[in-house]
Write a protein that holds these residues in place. Sequence first.
Motif, PDB file in Angstrom:
ATOM      1  N   ASN A  32       0.826  -1.216   0.000  1.00  0.00           N
ATOM      2  CA  ASN A  32       0.000   0.000   0.000  1.00  0.00           C
ATOM      3  C   ASN A  32       0.857   1.262   0.000  1.00  0.00           C
ATOM      4  O   ASN A  32       0.385   2.342  -0.383  1.00  0.00           O
ATOM      5  CB  ASN A  32      -0.910   0.021   1.228  1.00  0.00           C
ATOM      6  CG  ASN A  32      -1.969  -1.055   1.188  1.00  0.00           C
ATOM      7  OD1 ASN A  32      -2.539  -1.322   0.142  1.00  0.00           O
ATOM      8  ND2 ASN A  32      -2.217  -1.696   2.322  1.00  0.00           N
ATOM      9  N   PHE A  33       2.126   1.132   0.409  1.00  0.00           N
ATOM     10  CA  PHE A  33       2.983   2.304   0.577  1.00  0.00           C
ATOM     11  C   PHE A  33       4.281   2.218  -0.233  1.00  0.00           C
ATOM     12  O   PHE A  33       4.862   3.250  -0.577  1.00  0.00           O
ATOM     13  CB  PHE A  33       3.317   2.479   2.068  1.00  0.00           C
ATOM     14  CG  PHE A  33       2.109   2.367   2.955  1.00  0.00           C
ATOM     15  CD1 PHE A  33       1.206   3.420   3.047  1.00  0.00           C
ATOM     16  CD2 PHE A  33       1.844   1.216   3.667  1.00  0.00           C
ATOM     17  CE1 PHE A  33       0.072   3.322   3.840  1.00  0.00           C
ATOM     18  CE2 PHE A  33       0.723   1.098   4.462  1.00  0.00           C
ATOM     19  CZ  PHE A  33      -0.174   2.157   4.550  1.00  0.00           C
ATOM     20  N   ILE A  34       4.741   0.997  -0.528  1.00  0.00           N
ATOM     21  CA  ILE A  34       5.933   0.802  -1.349  1.00  0.00           C
ATOM     22  C   ILE A  34       5.507  -0.078  -2.515  1.00  0.00           C
ATOM     23  O   ILE A  34       5.498  -1.311  -2.421  1.00  0.00           O
ATOM     24  CB  ILE A  34       7.082   0.137  -0.557  1.00  0.00           C
ATOM     25  CG1 ILE A  34       7.376   0.918   0.728  1.00  0.00           C
ATOM     26  CG2 ILE A  34       8.340   0.052  -1.419  1.00  0.00           C
ATOM     27  CD1 ILE A  34       8.429   0.268   1.616  1.00  0.00           C
ATOM     28  N   SER A  35       5.125   0.550  -3.617  1.00  0.00           N
ATOM     29  CA  SER A  35       4.485  -0.174  -4.721  1.00  0.00           C
ATOM     30  C   SER A  35       5.398  -1.223  -5.364  1.00  0.00           C
ATOM     31  O   SER A  35       4.922  -2.226  -5.896  1.00  0.00           O
ATOM     32  CB  SER A  35       4.005   0.810  -5.788  1.00  0.00           C
ATOM     33  OG  SER A  35       5.090   1.581  -6.287  1.00  0.00           O
ATOM     34  N   ASN A  36       6.704  -1.001  -5.331  1.00  0.00           N
ATOM     35  CA  ASN A  36       7.634  -1.935  -5.982  1.00  0.00           C
ATOM     36  C   ASN A  36       8.286  -2.882  -4.976  1.00  0.00           C
ATOM     37  O   ASN A  36       9.396  -3.359  -5.190  1.00  0.00           O
ATOM     38  CB  ASN A  36       8.713  -1.164  -6.744  1.00  0.00           C
ATOM     39  CG  ASN A  36       9.601  -0.341  -5.819  1.00  0.00           C
ATOM     40  OD1 ASN A  36       9.179   0.036  -4.719  1.00  0.00           O
ATOM     41  ND2 ASN A  36      10.815  -0.054  -6.265  1.00  0.00           N
ATOM     42  N   ILE A  37       7.607  -3.183  -3.885  1.00  0.00           N
ATOM     43  CA  ILE A  37       8.200  -4.003  -2.830  1.00  0.00           C
ATOM     44  C   ILE A  37       8.626  -5.376  -3.337  1.00  0.00           C
ATOM     45  O   ILE A  37       9.602  -5.954  -2.850  1.00  0.00           O
ATOM     46  CB  ILE A  37       7.209  -4.153  -1.639  1.00  0.00           C
ATOM     47  CG1 ILE A  37       7.864  -4.876  -0.463  1.00  0.00           C
ATOM     48  CG2 ILE A  37       5.942  -4.866  -2.069  1.00  0.00           C
ATOM     49  CD1 ILE A  37       9.052  -4.171   0.123  1.00  0.00           C
ATOM     50  N   GLN A  38       7.935  -5.914  -4.367  1.00  0.00           N
ATOM     51  CA  GLN A  38       8.300  -7.225  -4.905  1.00  0.00           C
ATOM     52  C   GLN A  38       9.655  -7.193  -5.606  1.00  0.00           C
ATOM     53  O   GLN A  38      10.261  -8.234  -5.851  1.00  0.00           O
ATOM     54  CB  GLN A  38       7.224  -7.709  -5.890  1.00  0.00           C
ATOM     55  CG  GLN A  38       5.853  -7.916  -5.276  1.00  0.00           C
ATOM     56  CD  GLN A  38       5.765  -9.166  -4.409  1.00  0.00           C
ATOM     57  OE1 GLN A  38       6.752  -9.872  -4.222  1.00  0.00           O
ATOM     58  NE2 GLN A  38       4.590  -9.443  -3.883  1.00  0.00           N
TER      59      GLN A  38
END
Length: 213
Positions: free
Chosen positions: A94-100
């Motif tokens: 929800n806050f770090i869109s590229n977490i993957q």
Amino acid sequence: MEKINYEQIRTSVVTKVRFCTLTNKGRYVPNHWHRAIELVYLLEGELLVSVENNSRILHLGECMLINANVIHSNKAISFNKYILLQIPLDFIENFISNIQQIKFVVNDGQESELKQQKINKIKAFLRKMKELDDKREENFLLYFNCLLFELLCLIQRNFSEKVYQIDVSQKQQDLVKLNEVLDYVAKNYIRAIPLDEIAQVAGFQVKYFCRFF
């Protein structure tokens, strides 16, 4: 061959993360994985933590970050007490869109002086979060979430590394399929789910699904 378990993170309905203080003596948590980043901060004793093919003994005052979807285990080699924080990827996205496409690397005691200061700040956040969690006074959630988001900002700015795009593409596709399966299981766990049914959810034949899962 040791069985590798998937752990469904039991998050708080209030904070949306799992935060607790654990004590144990001689307990062994076998190989498992989960869709959450995990922070362990040792308050007493020693804890042997194994992450994939690497093992490390955590001593008093040391912390470790374990990335999501990584196989790990731990064993208490003496009485110990530690803070455990698990933050689900669904929450972080929800806050770090590229977490993957990111992995976090926190090497307590092995970093430069500047980075070690940042690690010490992580520990300070965890201690303060524990104090708030223990007391649960008025406006607990407001202050707890302030610290949680400061901690996330700190590790994202100072300890994040990009995963190679070629690896991300296939891994992302696999995780999309895997997430669909895990979501289906979470919604239907009260009944027996036939293998052909869950394979159909992933869009695979039964034999291939077994290898994939």
